[in-house]
Motif scaffolding. Sequence first.
Motif: not given
Length: 563
Positions: A50, A195, A201-202, A190, A162, A210, A192-193, A52, A198-199
């Motif tokens: 992941l 929500a 990715a999870g 991305s 994003d 990371k 920016t991260m 950023q 992030q969902k």
Amino acid sequence: MPHKNLKQTGFDEMNLSPDVFAVLQTVGYEIPTPIQTLTIPRMIECKDLLGQARTGTGKTAAFALPLLSRINLENKRPQVLVVTPTRELAIQVAQSFNDYGAKMKGLNVLAVYGGQSYSVQLNQLKRGAHVIVGTPGRLMDHMRRKTLCLADLTGLVLDEADEMLQMGFIDDVEWILSQIPQPTQIALFSATMPAPIQKIAGKYLKNPEKVIIRQESDVTNTIHQKFLMVKNINKSDALVRILEASFHDGVIVFTRTRNDTMTLTKILEEKGFKTEALNGEIAQAARERTVNRLKNGSIDILVATDVAARGLDVDRISHVINYDMPSKIDPYIHRIGRTGRAGRTGEAILFVQPKEKWMLKQIEKATLRKIEEIALPSNREINEKRMDDFKNKIYQTIGTEDLCVFTDLVESTAKEQDISISQVAAALAKMLQGNTPFLPETMAHKSAAKKKGTKAEIKAKSPVAPKQKQTPARLTPNKIAPTEKGMERYRIEVGHKHGLKPGDVVGAISNESGLESKFIGAINIDYDYSLVDLPFGMPKNIFNLLKMTWVKSQKMSISKYAC
């Protein structure tokens, strides 16, 4: 994992394949960027990642190099899939894979995106491709048609996630992720991260490593940010003055709408700038040619919308001008990220209206930078720049051309007319400049005006002619000949008033349709439209493409001509 006090690791310590490492040596890659140092070893170990990082940090190489190092060239089925938000980015990422894999004999990389012929993509997929780079919509089409087999996939990259969220592709991305075989290494990048990212990715990444590139290494460090308050200023005039006074290479001017790109392009062309527009209505083939012309220096200025310029990576961009204020912070970051790339410096200029001051403050807060206010360039600055440019052109010509013939010609002219060589040179310069003033508002012009008098004074001294009824000027159309056998006549909505010439019509039709110029028949240019004869039975897809084609900053809007 932040990169402060990062231990410097060389490419030779990253377990890249010999062929990939050999290419890096030939292209001059010596020291990895922070994101490459953090990403490549982890992806070589097949870990999900992941990342950023903002644009311009070297992230394409960060994922392309390790993925290329693992490819089995004997297996012709796709092993790497990269999902990008735009066609422009898909093309550029695919080119990067080709560049980094230049020594991998037999490597096939394919970009798939909307606006390109399905048959071309199907033929290439049948021949086999080790790496597929594409936009979500077209990738889904191929997957649903079973024309893209991902059974042998080992690595998948979501690039600029994003941006895909902002463009409404996030559901498509989730569908693609749900179809890939397991286990497949996934890397998500991305700037920016939010929500939803992030969902995803999870849900789909397995214990990802990371990688976070902190602000101090951000692209904005290499960009000089400035703003111009445009209260009571005509924005297009202000833009022209800035361009005339600046020492720039390639420039991207961002506008809010497609229509603005065309209007502003026309204004800049009339001022003598080599300019083209880039927006979503322009056909893909034409967009690719425009980007290539910017890269090779055929044009210097691109007037673009956010969507059309996403993923645009051109080394020579020295300036980004935000003609219209972006509505959010992230588009501003992405815009200015087109310059100051890979350690180079760039300049970003933001036009600010009084009611937009609040957004200026938000940008300063987000970028942790105080943005410098600048004044509109003065006539003196513009004049100095014009004189410098003129001198530089002379120096360049002296250094690169054989001038013997012209030297003899100038000297003989001076001798025959009994004038100095400097007078001959001045006359040649005036011929080149034409009637457009070389130095606006100079003392020379003012003194000349004093000698000649004002327009009102001249009018008062002139004899008064009797008033005559005025009729609007209109160019008479050419005499129209009958259509030749095997040809059909079409009308396009561009004419003399737009500056159209026959060569413009031939070039636009040939470039878009692939039709050789010798097969294009008679062309009749009227005041506000033109007629052109083309071979009978034009395919519907070519007809639709030409309807959307632009020439002289106007859409052709081609239609069959009814006599």
